[in-house]
Design a protein around this motif. Structure first.
Motif, PDB file in Angstrom:
ATOM      1  N   CYS A 185       0.857  -1.188   0.000  1.00  0.00           N
ATOM      2  CA  CYS A 185       0.000   0.000   0.000  1.00  0.00           C
ATOM      3  C   CYS A 185       0.892   1.236   0.000  1.00  0.00           C
ATOM      4  CB  CYS A 185      -0.876   0.046   1.247  1.00  0.00           C
ATOM      5  SG  CYS A 185      -2.117  -1.245   1.289  1.00  0.00           S
ATOM      6  N   GLY A 217      -7.585   4.848   0.193  1.00  0.00           N
ATOM      7  CA  GLY A 217      -7.903   3.450   0.451  1.00  0.00           C
ATOM      8  C   GLY A 217      -8.390   2.766  -0.817  1.00  0.00           C
ATOM      9  N   SER A 228     -14.591  -4.023   4.678  1.00  0.00           N
ATOM     10  CA  SER A 228     -13.650  -3.253   5.502  1.00  0.00           C
ATOM     11  C   SER A 228     -14.378  -2.337   6.482  1.00  0.00           C
ATOM     12  CB  SER A 228     -12.738  -2.412   4.613  1.00  0.00           C
ATOM     13  OG  SER A 228     -13.464  -1.326   4.075  1.00  0.00           O
ATOM     14  N   ILE A 266     -12.736   5.521   2.930  1.00  0.00           N
ATOM     15  CA  ILE A 266     -12.116   4.787   1.838  1.00  0.00           C
ATOM     16  C   ILE A 266     -11.502   5.746   0.811  1.00  0.00           C
ATOM     17  CG2 ILE A 266     -14.104   4.568   0.259  1.00  0.00           C
ATOM     18  CD1 ILE A 266     -11.777   1.717   1.276  1.00  0.00           C
ATOM     19  N   MET A 295      -4.208   6.954   2.730  1.00  0.00           N
ATOM     20  CA  MET A 295      -4.013   5.937   3.750  1.00  0.00           C
ATOM     21  C   MET A 295      -3.133   6.399   4.894  1.00  0.00           C
ATOM     22  SD  MET A 295      -3.822   2.026   2.648  1.00  0.00           S
ATOM     23  CE  MET A 295      -3.512   0.928   4.010  1.00  0.00           C
ATOM     24  N   TYR A 302      -4.920   6.864   8.033  1.00  0.00           N
ATOM     25  CA  TYR A 302      -5.550   5.704   8.672  1.00  0.00           C
ATOM     26  C   TYR A 302      -4.834   5.337   9.967  1.00  0.00           C
ATOM     27  CZ  TYR A 302      -8.295   4.487   4.495  1.00  0.00           C
ATOM     28  OH  TYR A 302      -9.169   4.473   3.455  1.00  0.00           O
ATOM     29  N   SER A 312      -5.858   0.334   8.579  1.00  0.00           N
ATOM     30  CA  SER A 312      -5.016  -0.248   7.529  1.00  0.00           C
ATOM     31  C   SER A 312      -5.196  -1.753   7.479  1.00  0.00           C
ATOM     32  CB  SER A 312      -3.538   0.043   7.774  1.00  0.00           C
ATOM     33  OG  SER A 312      -3.334   1.408   7.936  1.00  0.00           O
ATOM     34  N   LEU A 358      -8.370  -2.667   5.782  1.00  0.00           N
ATOM     35  CA  LEU A 358      -8.309  -2.560   4.323  1.00  0.00           C
ATOM     36  C   LEU A 358      -7.550  -3.742   3.723  1.00  0.00           C
ATOM     37  CD1 LEU A 358      -9.067  -0.466   2.039  1.00  0.00           C
ATOM     38  CD2 LEU A 358      -6.631   0.002   2.006  1.00  0.00           C
TER      39      LEU A 358
END
Lengths: 257, 247
Positions: B100, B106, B135, B141, B145, B148, B153, B156
């Motif tokens: 990621c 996301g 999720s 989303i 990220m 997050y 995380s 996801l």
């Protein structure tokens, strides 16, 4: 029929390149416009510098310099950044099963995208400086050169990336090597200003043939055979070397990154 | 039918990457260290099988070789001796946020992560709503990220993993960062998964969670396999032994 895995890897490379482009421009105001604004500004700076400050006595020097510098940027940025492609993607190398070569390849592709964005800038400069464009020749020669340069750059990137896992000094050496080659390769100057008895040595440099191929293509010539031979020969040589190095050293990459 | 067959596997630590050119030129070696975490064998003579539909929990102290073992099973690193046979596709969640990028949203990371796990873009598009629903991230989303929490995380990554087709899953600790409701969700998913013939290997220090998730257990100590058997026995013996280990 292509194996399903290859098209899956192609999609993955596409997403990795897209990621890099998005990440690079996401937090800037101009966003993706930078992809084209960047080479354009770059061209302007060089134009001003050499036209009005250095006053180089060469006909249409700006076109000469841009047709050399953009392919060079693709080559040198791919290799210098790609050299870190394994150690900078530790989690992808170690935590997921992935064909590792996708990482340096996506580096090369990402720089290719930047180069492709620079192509219209080159044409723009060619047109406003009053030279002509030969669309038919460009139509097949530019894609051909894109493929050739990808094949030229990729093995070099792999060599750098693999060796750098074993000896971290490689990334600095590669950086220095490319600053040296920036001047050794006739790029901001024509080969003709080099004393004649030294020119033969300058012609041993594969990068010279690659860059000069692009110059020929952009100025509407058919790619000379000597250029094609040199570029293909270099591709073969680099690929063999990269394959050998990768074959010998790749298996331990995941535990050494 | 055994999905994962680990047979007499040894793994060393050698080739120290921290040596640069200078050290190599002068022939310097990494000094031999002593202490609990310093030993030349990461894993010694490990053998076990995991059959389809089984779930194996691995317990042991920090630095005892659990994660190394998962990497070996996954195949990103190679065993020095012995063999590891694997059947089918193996998926893994060994690290939070691997595959990621913090600056991507996301949603964008679902695509990247999914492709890394072997999903096709068309497939991801088709499953996108289901992944996001699983999720429970809702409007988050579409946030980058980096905003997050680690639990988000994990949600996801796990949602993507749950939508990829793997015959075996390797999970290293990660789920512990999720909240209670998410952990319940994961447990339910894993029960379904093994019931349908999926194979599960879990490393965790949460002995409660590992007993919930797994049927079989395996106890590693300083690179050696101490015992395998039903997870409740393994956990019990592991707990009882802890006092001896530190003396």
């Amino acid at each position: 029929m292509l194996d399903g895995r290859y098209s899956q890897w192609a999609e993955l490379i596409y997403l990795l390149v897209l990621k890099e482009l998005k990440v690079r421009y996401k937090r800037s105001v101009l966003g993706f416009l930078w992809a084209i604004a960047n080479p354009l500004m770059f061209a302007l700076v060089y134009w001003v510098a050499f036209k009005f400050i250095m006053r180089v006595q060469m006909e249409n020097y700006i076109v000469f310099i841009l047709t050399g510098l953009f392919p060079w940027a693709w080559l040198s940025l791919s290799v210098t950044q790609g050299t870190g492609s394994f150690i900078n993607n530790l989690s992808l190398v170690r935590r997921v099963t992935l064909p590792k070569l996708i990482l340096p390849l996506s580096n090369v592709m990402q720089e290719m995208v930047h180069f492709v964005f620079a192509i219209p800038v080159v044409f723009f400069i060619i047109v406003i400086t009053g030279e002509s464009i030969h669309p038919l020749l460009l139509l097949w020669q530019i894609p051909l050169m894109l493929v050739l340069q990808t094949l030229f750059v990729f093995p070099l990137t792999v060599i750098g990336a693999v060796l750098n896992v074993y000896v971290r000094d490689v990334q600095y050496l590669v950086g220095i090597l490319f600053s040296a080659f920036f001047f050794i390769t006739p790029m901001v100057y024509p080969l003709s200003i080099v004393p004649e008895n030294y020119q033969q040595y300058f012609k041993l440099n594969p990068a010279y043939w690659l860059i000069d191929s692009w110059r020929n293509v952009f100025s509407g010539n058919i790619l000379p055979l000597a250029h094609l031979a040199w570029v293909l020969g270099s591709i073969a040589g680099f690929s063999l070397l990269a394959a050998w190095i990768y074959h010998r050293l790749a298996s331990r990459i995941a535990e050494l990154v | 039918m055994s999905m994962i067959d680990v047979n007499g596997v040894w793994k060393t630590y050698r080739n120290h990457p921290q040596l640069g050119i200078k050290e190599r030129l002068v022939g310097k070696r990494v000094p031999v260290e002593e202490g609990r975490f310093a030993r030349s064998w990461a894993l010694r003579d490990i053998s076990f099988q995991v059959d389809a539909g089984r779930s194996l929990g691995i317990v042991g102290h920090n630095g005892t070789g659990k994660s190394t073992l998962l990497s070996l099973i996954l195949g990103t690193i190679k065993e020095d001796r012995g063999t590891i046979k694997r059947k089918g596709r193996i998926g893994a969640m060994l690290e939070l946020g691997s595959g990621c990028h913090p600056d991507l949203t996301g949603r964008e990371n679902i695509f990247l992560n999914g492709a890394i796990l072997g999903l096709r873009i068309a497939e991801i598009k088709q499953k996108l709503d289901s992944i996001i629903a699983f999720s429970e991230l809702g409007a988050a989303i579409d946030l980058p990220m980096r905003t997050y929490s680690s639990g988000m995380s994990a949600r996801l990554s796990f949602s993507v993993l749950a939508h990829a087709h793997h015959d075996a899953l390797l999970i290293d600790e990660i789920l512990a960062v999720g909240d209670a409701s998410f952990q319940t969700k994961c447990s339910a998913y894993f029960r379904d998964y093994t019931a349908q013939g999926g194979t599960l290997v879990v490393v965790s220090h949460s002995l409660q969670a590992i007993q919930d998730l797994c049927v079989d257990g395996l106890w590693l100590h300083e690179g050696k396999l101490v015992q395998q058997g039903p997870i409740s026995n393994i956990v019990k013996n592991y707990l009882n032994s802890r006092d001896d280990v530190f003396t």
